[in-house]
Design a protein around this motif. Structure first.
Motif, PDB file in Angstrom:
ATOM      1  N   ALA A 169     -83.877  17.764 -25.574  1.00  0.00           N
ATOM      2  CA  ALA A 169     -84.196  17.861 -24.336  1.00  0.00           C
ATOM      3  C   ALA A 169     -85.130  18.783 -23.845  1.00  0.00           C
ATOM      4  O   ALA A 169     -86.102  18.395 -23.019  1.00  0.00           O
ATOM      5  N   TYR A 170     -85.101  19.992 -24.333  1.00  0.00           N
ATOM      6  CA  TYR A 170     -86.203  20.833 -23.955  1.00  0.00           C
ATOM      7  C   TYR A 170     -87.228  20.631 -24.459  1.00  0.00           C
ATOM      8  O   TYR A 170     -88.442  21.130 -23.994  1.00  0.00           O
ATOM      9  N   ILE A 171     -87.400  19.995 -25.839  1.00  0.00           N
ATOM     10  CA  ILE A 171     -88.612  19.655 -26.485  1.00  0.00           C
ATOM     11  C   ILE A 171     -89.391  18.872 -25.566  1.00  0.00           C
ATOM     12  O   ILE A 171     -90.520  18.791 -25.159  1.00  0.00           O
ATOM     13  N   ALA A 172     -88.637  17.919 -24.957  1.00  0.00           N
ATOM     14  CA  ALA A 172     -89.184  16.860 -24.219  1.00  0.00           C
ATOM     15  C   ALA A 172     -89.616  17.276 -22.842  1.00  0.00           C
ATOM     16  O   ALA A 172     -90.589  16.877 -22.427  1.00  0.00           O
ATOM     17  N   LEU A 173     -88.680  18.104 -22.219  1.00  0.00           N
ATOM     18  CA  LEU A 173     -88.721  18.286 -20.818  1.00  0.00           C
ATOM     19  C   LEU A 173     -88.976  19.877 -20.644  1.00  0.00           C
ATOM     20  O   LEU A 173     -89.208  20.299 -19.294  1.00  0.00           O
ATOM     21  N   GLY A 174     -89.256  20.358 -21.545  1.00  0.00           N
ATOM     22  CA  GLY A 174     -89.564  22.239 -21.285  1.00  0.00           C
ATOM     23  C   GLY A 174     -90.626  22.395 -20.592  1.00  0.00           C
ATOM     24  O   GLY A 174     -90.606  23.508 -19.867  1.00  0.00           O
ATOM     25  N   GLY A 175     -91.819  21.708 -20.744  1.00  0.00           N
ATOM     26  CA  GLY A 175     -93.060  21.700 -20.059  1.00  0.00           C
ATOM     27  C   GLY A 175     -92.866  22.058 -18.401  1.00  0.00           C
ATOM     28  O   GLY A 175     -93.298  22.512 -17.682  1.00  0.00           O
ATOM     29  N   PHE A 176     -92.014  20.962 -18.016  1.00  0.00           N
ATOM     30  CA  PHE A 176     -91.573  21.111 -16.710  1.00  0.00           C
ATOM     31  C   PHE A 176     -90.767  22.251 -16.102  1.00  0.00           C
ATOM     32  O   PHE A 176     -91.170  22.695 -14.859  1.00  0.00           O
ATOM     33  N   LEU A 177     -89.958  22.733 -17.014  1.00  0.00           N
ATOM     34  CA  LEU A 177     -89.248  24.035 -16.567  1.00  0.00           C
ATOM     35  C   LEU A 177     -90.286  25.105 -16.507  1.00  0.00           C
ATOM     36  O   LEU A 177     -90.177  26.226 -15.811  1.00  0.00           O
ATOM     37  N   ALA A 178     -91.306  25.137 -17.402  1.00  0.00           N
ATOM     38  CA  ALA A 178     -92.349  26.181 -17.199  1.00  0.00           C
ATOM     39  C   ALA A 178     -93.093  26.022 -15.792  1.00  0.00           C
ATOM     40  O   ALA A 178     -93.804  27.060 -15.332  1.00  0.00           O
ATOM     41  N   TRP A 179     -93.036  25.050 -15.161  1.00  0.00           N
ATOM     42  CA  TRP A 179     -93.609  25.020 -13.818  1.00  0.00           C
ATOM     43  C   TRP A 179     -92.853  25.931 -12.755  1.00  0.00           C
ATOM     44  O   TRP A 179     -93.518  26.673 -12.204  1.00  0.00           O
ATOM     45  N   TRP A 180     -91.603  26.110 -13.209  1.00  0.00           N
ATOM     46  CA  TRP A 180     -91.008  26.998 -12.405  1.00  0.00           C
ATOM     47  C   TRP A 180     -91.045  28.601 -12.803  1.00  0.00           C
ATOM     48  O   TRP A 180     -91.109  29.339 -12.031  1.00  0.00           O
ATOM     49  N   ARG A 181     -90.815  28.559 -14.156  1.00  0.00           N
ATOM     50  CA  ARG A 181     -90.939  29.725 -14.828  1.00  0.00           C
ATOM     51  C   ARG A 181     -91.831  29.453 -16.130  1.00  0.00           C
ATOM     52  O   ARG A 181     -91.614  29.386 -17.045  1.00  0.00           O
ATOM     53  N   PRO A 182     -93.268  29.990 -15.866  1.00  0.00           N
ATOM     54  CA  PRO A 182     -94.342  29.891 -16.861  1.00  0.00           C
ATOM     55  C   PRO A 182     -94.219  30.492 -18.105  1.00  0.00           C
ATOM     56  O   PRO A 182     -94.478  29.696 -19.228  1.00  0.00           O
ATOM     57  N   ARG A 183     -93.438  31.546 -18.166  1.00  0.00           N
ATOM     58  CA  ARG A 183     -92.889  31.935 -19.340  1.00  0.00           C
ATOM     59  C   ARG A 183     -92.300  31.339 -20.368  1.00  0.00           C
ATOM     60  O   ARG A 183     -92.166  31.061 -21.623  1.00  0.00           O
ATOM     61  N   LEU A 184     -91.314  30.123 -19.627  1.00  0.00           N
ATOM     62  CA  LEU A 184     -90.753  29.195 -20.448  1.00  0.00           C
ATOM     63  C   LEU A 184     -91.639  28.295 -21.567  1.00  0.00           C
ATOM     64  O   LEU A 184     -91.098  27.425 -22.371  1.00  0.00           O
ATOM     65  N   ILE A 185     -92.994  28.455 -21.258  1.00  0.00           N
ATOM     66  CA  ILE A 185     -93.947  27.544 -22.120  1.00  0.00           C
ATOM     67  C   ILE A 185     -93.766  27.874 -23.423  1.00  0.00           C
ATOM     68  O   ILE A 185     -93.909  27.038 -24.357  1.00  0.00           O
ATOM     69  N   TRP A 186     -93.446  29.324 -23.731  1.00  0.00           N
ATOM     70  CA  TRP A 186     -93.768  29.654 -25.198  1.00  0.00           C
ATOM     71  C   TRP A 186     -92.413  29.405 -26.104  1.00  0.00           C
ATOM     72  O   TRP A 186     -92.808  28.728 -27.267  1.00  0.00           O
ATOM     73  N   PRO A 187     -91.364  29.210 -25.721  1.00  0.00           N
ATOM     74  CA  PRO A 187     -90.249  28.696 -26.598  1.00  0.00           C
ATOM     75  C   PRO A 187     -90.518  27.022 -26.704  1.00  0.00           C
ATOM     76  O   PRO A 187     -90.139  26.583 -27.668  1.00  0.00           O
ATOM     77  N   HIS A 188     -90.928  26.698 -25.497  1.00  0.00           N
ATOM     78  CA  HIS A 188     -91.034  25.088 -25.414  1.00  0.00           C
ATOM     79  C   HIS A 188     -92.004  24.735 -26.349  1.00  0.00           C
ATOM     80  O   HIS A 188     -92.003  23.788 -27.220  1.00  0.00           O
ATOM     81  N   LEU A 189     -93.134  25.520 -26.552  1.00  0.00           N
ATOM     82  CA  LEU A 189     -94.467  25.087 -27.504  1.00  0.00           C
ATOM     83  C   LEU A 189     -93.850  25.558 -28.915  1.00  0.00           C
ATOM     84  O   LEU A 189     -94.380  24.473 -29.722  1.00  0.00           O
ATOM     85  N   ALA A 190     -92.829  26.568 -29.081  1.00  0.00           N
ATOM     86  CA  ALA A 190     -92.339  26.550 -30.507  1.00  0.00           C
ATOM     87  C   ALA A 190     -91.604  25.507 -30.843  1.00  0.00           C
ATOM     88  O   ALA A 190     -91.620  25.044 -32.062  1.00  0.00           O
ATOM     89  N   LEU A 191     -90.691  25.136 -29.989  1.00  0.00           N
ATOM     90  CA  LEU A 191     -89.663  23.895 -30.266  1.00  0.00           C
ATOM     91  C   LEU A 191     -90.570  22.721 -30.434  1.00  0.00           C
ATOM     92  O   LEU A 191     -90.015  21.850 -31.287  1.00  0.00           O
TER      93      LEU A 191
END
Length: 138
Positions: free
Chosen positions: A19-41
């Motif tokens: 789910a994080y792989i698919a939707l983690g980019g949207f969480l990064a809208w809230w907390r931009p730093r979350l884009i890095w683990p999302h991109l890694a996954l």
């Protein structure tokens, strides 16, 4: 019993990771730093699609299932066991994959727009500033 808990917990973590792989980019809208683990996954997900390496979560779940006396996952791993043919028909595998990629790209584009707007927007005031100074008398 403990092995049953291990494979079930691993299954839940696997769902969360997907789910994080698919939707983690949207969480990064809230907390931009979350884009890095999302991109890694997301990169890891692309590697998994090649079939060259086994996911460590799949290996852990198969290990725990074997010790709990359960059968292992299907040869395609977690997705083939729990998602394909269960959540969507197997005939639509590439349609679903392309849809997930489109969702991820949309989330990244939205994040880029949000970051750009933040950088070009003037700083907000907090409303706690002191009263304006009186004009100097002439």
């Amino acid at each position: 019993m403990i092995y049953g808990l291990v494979w079930q917990a691993t299954m839940v973590v696997h769902f969360v990771v997907i789910a994080y792989i698919a939707l983690g980019g949207f969480l990064a809208w809230w907390r931009p730093r979350l884009i890095w683990p999302h991109l890694a996954l997301a990169a890891w997900g692309l590697v998994q699609l090649t079939g060259l390496v086994e996911c460590p979560l799949t290996a852990l779940e198969n290990w725990a299932r074997a010790r709990a006396g359960e059968g292992g996952l299907l040869p395609g791993g977690f997705i083939d066991t729990y998602i394909e043919g269960v959540v969507y028909p197997e005939a639509y595998v590439w349609h679903v994959r392309l849809a997930v990629i489109a969702v991820m790209l949309a989330s990244w584009a939205g994040l880029a727009i949000r970051i750009r707007r933040r950088r070009t927007r003037p700083a907000r005031t907090t409303g706690t500033s002191a009263a304006p100074e009186p004009e100097a008398s002439r």
